[in-house]
Structures are given as structure tokens and as C-alpha cells.
Design an enzyme around this catalytic site. Sequence first.
Site, PDB file in Angstrom:
ATOM      1  N   ARG A   1     -46.095 -18.130  10.717  1.00  0.00           N
ATOM      2  CA  ARG A   1     -45.259 -19.533  10.452  1.00  0.00           C
ATOM      3  C   ARG A   1     -44.949 -19.670   9.117  1.00  0.00           C
ATOM      4  NH1 ARG A   1     -50.427 -20.877  13.182  1.00  0.00           N
ATOM      5  NH2 ARG A   1     -49.594 -21.362  15.164  1.00  0.00           N
TER       6      ARG A   1
ATOM      7  N   LYS B   1     -30.513 -20.269   4.016  1.00  0.00           N
ATOM      8  CA  LYS B   1     -30.130 -20.346   5.226  1.00  0.00           C
ATOM      9  C   LYS B   1     -30.305 -18.935   5.647  1.00  0.00           C
ATOM     10  CE  LYS B   1     -26.126 -23.399   5.992  1.00  0.00           C
ATOM     11  NZ  LYS B   1     -24.830 -23.348   6.247  1.00  0.00           N
TER      12      LYS B   1
ATOM     13  N   GLU C   1     -15.512 -15.150  -1.643  1.00  0.00           N
ATOM     14  CA  GLU C   1     -16.160 -16.028  -1.732  1.00  0.00           C
ATOM     15  C   GLU C   1     -16.286 -16.785  -3.022  1.00  0.00           C
ATOM     16  OE1 GLU C   1     -17.724 -17.788   0.704  1.00  0.00           O
ATOM     17  OE2 GLU C   1     -17.988 -16.393   2.398  1.00  0.00           O
TER      18      GLU C   1
ATOM     19  N   LYS D   1     -23.355 -23.333  -6.488  1.00  0.00           N
ATOM     20  CA  LYS D   1     -23.989 -23.249  -5.309  1.00  0.00           C
ATOM     21  C   LYS D   1     -25.209 -23.922  -5.424  1.00  0.00           C
ATOM     22  CE  LYS D   1     -25.066 -21.370  -1.020  1.00  0.00           C
ATOM     23  NZ  LYS D   1     -24.956 -20.343   0.043  1.00  0.00           N
TER      24      LYS D   1
ATOM     25  N   GLU E   1     -27.885 -29.372   4.770  1.00  0.00           N
ATOM     26  CA  GLU E   1     -26.525 -29.563   5.169  1.00  0.00           C
ATOM     27  C   GLU E   1     -26.363 -30.966   6.091  1.00  0.00           C
ATOM     28  OE1 GLU E   1     -24.340 -26.009   6.201  1.00  0.00           O
ATOM     29  OE2 GLU E   1     -22.981 -27.166   7.532  1.00  0.00           O
TER      30      GLU E   1
ATOM     31  N   ARG F   1     -22.857 -29.789   1.492  1.00  0.00           N
ATOM     32  CA  ARG F   1     -22.902 -28.140   1.549  1.00  0.00           C
ATOM     33  C   ARG F   1     -21.943 -27.750   2.790  1.00  0.00           C
ATOM     34  NH1 ARG F   1     -28.705 -24.828   1.939  1.00  0.00           N
ATOM     35  NH2 ARG F   1     -27.481 -22.593   2.244  1.00  0.00           N
TER      36      ARG F   1
ATOM     37  N   ASN G   1     -17.982 -24.218   3.594  1.00  0.00           N
ATOM     38  CA  ASN G   1     -17.248 -23.690   4.796  1.00  0.00           C
ATOM     39  C   ASN G   1     -15.743 -23.673   4.462  1.00  0.00           C
ATOM     40  OD1 ASN G   1     -19.824 -23.033   5.991  1.00  0.00           O
ATOM     41  ND2 ASN G   1     -19.800 -24.838   6.852  1.00  0.00           N
TER      42      ASN G   1
ATOM     43  N   HIS H   1     -13.731 -21.001   6.393  1.00  0.00           N
ATOM     44  CA  HIS H   1     -14.539 -20.321   7.393  1.00  0.00           C
ATOM     45  C   HIS H   1     -14.252 -20.698   8.903  1.00  0.00           C
ATOM     46  CE1 HIS H   1     -16.673 -19.186   3.694  1.00  0.00           C
ATOM     47  NE2 HIS H   1     -17.472 -18.607   4.408  1.00  0.00           N
TER      48      HIS H   1
ATOM     49  N   HIS I   1     -14.110 -17.623  10.742  1.00  0.00           N
ATOM     50  CA  HIS I   1     -15.242 -17.245  11.940  1.00  0.00           C
ATOM     51  C   HIS I   1     -14.227 -16.853  13.192  1.00  0.00           C
ATOM     52  CE1 HIS I   1     -18.936 -19.331  10.049  1.00  0.00           C
ATOM     53  NE2 HIS I   1     -18.925 -18.024   9.609  1.00  0.00           N
TER      54      HIS I   1
ATOM     55  N   HIS J   1     -16.639 -10.209   6.328  1.00  0.00           N
ATOM     56  CA  HIS J   1     -16.423 -11.517   6.411  1.00  0.00           C
ATOM     57  C   HIS J   1     -15.492 -12.057   5.270  1.00  0.00           C
ATOM     58  CE1 HIS J   1     -18.003 -15.514   6.828  1.00  0.00           C
ATOM     59  NE2 HIS J   1     -18.523 -15.579   5.410  1.00  0.00           N
TER      60      HIS J   1
END
Length: 359
Positions: free
Chosen positions: A117, A139, A181, A223, A233, A238, A242, A245, A249, A261
Site C-alpha cells: 500500500r 507521476k 524538455e 517544475k 493536474e 500542470r 504537456n 506532447h 505522443h 521521447h
Amino acid sequence: MTTTVPVPLAANAYDVVIGNGLLADLSQSVRAAAPSRVVVITDAHVAPLHAEEVARELGARVITVPAGEDSKSIATLDRVYGELLAPRDLDRSAMIVALGGGVVGDLAGFAAATLLRGIRCVQVPTTLLAMVDSSVGGKTAVNHATGKNLIGAFHQPAGVFCDLRYLHTLPQREYVSGLAEVVKTAAIGDSGLLELLESDVIALLQAQPAALAPVVAACVRFKAGVVADDERETTGRRAMLNFGHTVGHALETLFPGRWLHGEAVSIGMMSALRLSQRRAGLPDDDAHRVERLLRAFGLPESVPPEIETFELGATILGDKKRDGGGVRFVVLRDLGQPELLACAVDDALLRILMGYGDA
Ligand code: GLY
């Protein structure tokens, strides 16, 4: 010299430490946390270079997964759970140290988020991309057959150690991919960073620590601010991270493995800059500053001509940032002024994204 950037979250505050040679700092911080056991999770590229040194210093055992995006899978996660649990020596005060790039950080972070957990995880990113983006902010995820990052959790790390020494063993292509980035951060948030990048292209391409340390620190500071404002988010702040992105993606989905990436995000940022010029009023000169930087770093710029517009459209619509029949793109009104723009995915939009002229 080390720089410490706090991530001031109400419930899960932690520090990101940036420097050139941080083993002693990492060791001191882990010892201070008094974990019952420490397990280093790394990949097959990083393991022979750095895992033994870290494991010896921390008195940890090591779990190694294959290098590459395929390891962000439920199958690899299951194997990692097995190796974590089989010795029956872990309890909830154990700690995972994620030593690697974005794949290891996401996989080990998710294992930590879910094992017993939730146990603590320290992120030790070894790629530029992980240092300036994915290791900070909590994340964690693995991929699913239906899409990237669809099984995941927010699980803030107990600390992040960005040791610039690791970048010396990083292949140049991966390093440059991380610079995408960095450019993203400069475009959406930090005009001082943009000037720093413009004035130091060569030293940055050579990963010179004196040039790189303030750049990594600036990205982490930005960040950290975004994450502190919008940890999960939910407010939209946040989501600005992206930028580039959505198309990025889509390209990664259409051609798995063709681009790293950051390379896909670089192409996606060029699309997003065109969209910003056409539909959000971004001045041409500002768009050109960002384009020039991507070009100077040798990052790819164009959506390949073999992609059909309908394929790009269908793939973008399959992305999880859908909004009714359209898609919300991060666009720039000005440098440092990102906003979300809802767009219908039609021919006019796709022509802008692909870089084609008006019909
Ligand atoms: N990489 C985007 C985020 O952390 O939200």
C-alpha cells in the site's frame, strides 16, 4: 557545488538536489530516513555502470530490468513485485531507489506506490530528461496495450538526486533528447532560461557541468512550482507541461521506437508553435527563437511526410487528453504564457500541425 530545490507540497514536501557527484548526499539522506531495507531498481544499461557503487554505499540489493520502454509493462512490474517480495524482508518502512531514466523512474515509482500500500521511493535520475522532468512531481505509471501511462498513481518521491556525473555515460542522442524538455520549460515558463540556453548552446551540447547545473536547477525550480500549485493536474497548470506532447505522443504511437521521447516532443513543439502563431497570436519572432534553439541542438523538427493527415488525426483523437469531439492543445499566447486551446480535429488543424500551407 550543489543546489537544493524544495518541492513545497503540503503533505509530501521533499528536496531535489542537483550537483556533480552526489553519492555521499544520497547516502546521508537515505540513512537519515532510517529505512528497514533499501532496494535499488535499475535497468540493464545503467546497472553495469553505476548500480554496484550505489548499492554498496546504501547497503542495498539490486533489481535490474531490461532497458527500454517495453519494461514499462504490467509483465515487468509483476516480475519486479516478485523480486521485491520473494526474500520476505520488506515492510512498509522499506525504501526503493529508482536509478535510471524515465522508464525506471515510472516503473519503480509505481512499484513503490503500490507495494504494501505504498513505500518510500527516492529518485536518482541518470538521464537529462528524467532530471528536468519525469523524476520530479510524483507521476508514476506503466503502459497498457491501449495506451501509454494508463495504469499509474501519483506518488511523490522522498527525495530526488540529480547527479550530473551520470550524464557523462549517457549516449549523446539520449542527452540531446532531454534538451527538448529543457527547451519546453524555457518556452512555457522561463524567459531567463531561454536566454541562458541561447547563450550557451555549445557548452550545453557538450554537457559541461558549469553550463548545465544552472539549467537543470532552473528546470527543476519551474517544475517544482508547477507541481506545488497543481499536484494532481486538476487546475490545468500542470497540464501546461504537456506543450508539444499531443503530437509527440501521436508520433510515438504511430512509430514505436523511431524517436526518443524528447525527439518526438521536439517535432510536437514545432507543430504547437505553428498552432500558437495561427490561433493564439504568438508573435513570429518568439516562435522563431524556440525553433532556432531546437534546430541548434540538432533536434528533429518535421512531421515525416509519409504520415497521412488522417492517421495523425485519428491517433491524436485516441490520446487521453480528449475533450468531447476535439482535443485541448497547449499553445503559447506569448513566451512563458501557455494556455489550453480546444480544437476540433479537422483538416485545417491537421494541416497546421503537419506544417502544410493553406489549402
Ligand atoms: N511530465 C509532465 C508532468 O509531470 O506533469
